[in-house]
Design a protein around this motif. Sequence first.
Motif, PDB file in Angstrom:
ATOM      1  N   TRP A 168     -65.073  13.033 -48.970  1.00  0.00           N
ATOM      2  CA  TRP A 168     -65.160  12.702 -50.406  1.00  0.00           C
ATOM      3  C   TRP A 168     -65.998  11.452 -50.596  1.00  0.00           C
ATOM      4  O   TRP A 168     -66.886  11.391 -51.441  1.00  0.00           O
ATOM      5  N   SER A 171     -69.671  12.050 -49.744  1.00  0.00           N
ATOM      6  CA  SER A 171     -70.296  12.884 -50.778  1.00  0.00           C
ATOM      7  C   SER A 171     -70.599  12.069 -52.038  1.00  0.00           C
ATOM      8  O   SER A 171     -71.687  12.196 -52.628  1.00  0.00           O
ATOM      9  N   GLN A 172     -69.649  11.229 -52.457  1.00  0.00           N
ATOM     10  CA  GLN A 172     -69.870  10.387 -53.635  1.00  0.00           C
ATOM     11  C   GLN A 172     -71.082   9.478 -53.428  1.00  0.00           C
ATOM     12  O   GLN A 172     -71.894   9.308 -54.329  1.00  0.00           O
TER      13      GLN A 172
END
Length: 239
Positions: A168, A171-172
């Motif tokens: 996560w 990806s951010q």
Amino acid sequence: MALGNETAGDPCAPVRAAAKDKPFVVAQLGQSLDGRIATPTGESRWINQSSALDQGHRLRATVDGVVVGVGTVVADDPLLNVRRVAGRHPVRIVIDPTGRCPFNARVFNDSDGIRRILVRSSEATSQVPAGVEVIRLGAYGRTLAPGDIVAALFTAGVRTMLVEGGAWTVSQFIDAGVVDRLHVMVAPMILGSGKTGLELRPIARLAEARRPNANVHVMPDGDVLFDCDLRTRWEPEKA
Ligand SMILES: NC(=O)c1ccc[n+]([C@@H]2O[C@H](COP(=O)([O-])OP(=O)(O)OC[C@H]3O[C@@H](n4cnc5c(N)ncnc54)[C@H](OP(=O)(O)O)[C@@H]3O)[C@@H](O)[C@H]2O)c1
């Protein structure tokens, strides 16, 4: 083991060569052949083999700071130091907007005298472990803008940083356009289920997919590192 475009040299070299007057971000994920970074129960140790783990520690020793999301601290309780190779430990940084990171997380261990930094939302009010520095940032909904995190860490003296997970967080950072290089270490292992790696803003057409220039390094025991230059000029093809 040979591969068409296998690259000689040190995968850490682009980090060392980075400009000294601005931040440089390298992100890393270790994954299976089918793009998984953990089993359905969250187990991820170890998808990659020994040489790949050594390379991960070499990369840690190359950067000023290593950054993880609180999900990784809760799941894995990593040390984030340099143990498998000779080298200096990086500053340890956890993005924990609401303050759910356990106080006894090993990342906060201060026996080696290395700085530890928590990145939090300006609204989080809970205590932090003794000696841990705090960077407070305004949140956009649930998200702290990765660009703000990178800028604040740079101001705090962390110029080169390794974003080491989890999916996560990496990806951010990629979606926000702040990652200079992405290291994807692929292990010849098939999980067939479990947590997938990158999950970026959806695209509709293959022509919109990024195709970064990549150096390919084959590890002696079979894992393959794709060292991708995310600053490769890239224009999605028009439909
Ligand atoms: N194979 C690998 O290379 C690798 C590496 C590391 C971890 N892992 C595995 O990945 C899993 C954990 O990954 P994950 O994706 O679930 O979690 P994660 O990325 O480690 O952490 C995500 C959490 O960190 C906080 N966070 C991170 N960036 C933020 C931002 N820009 N703004 C606001 N909050 C931010 C948020 O906390 P809140 O939820 O509190 O808002 C978010 O939910 C574990 O299973 C671990 O074993 C695998």
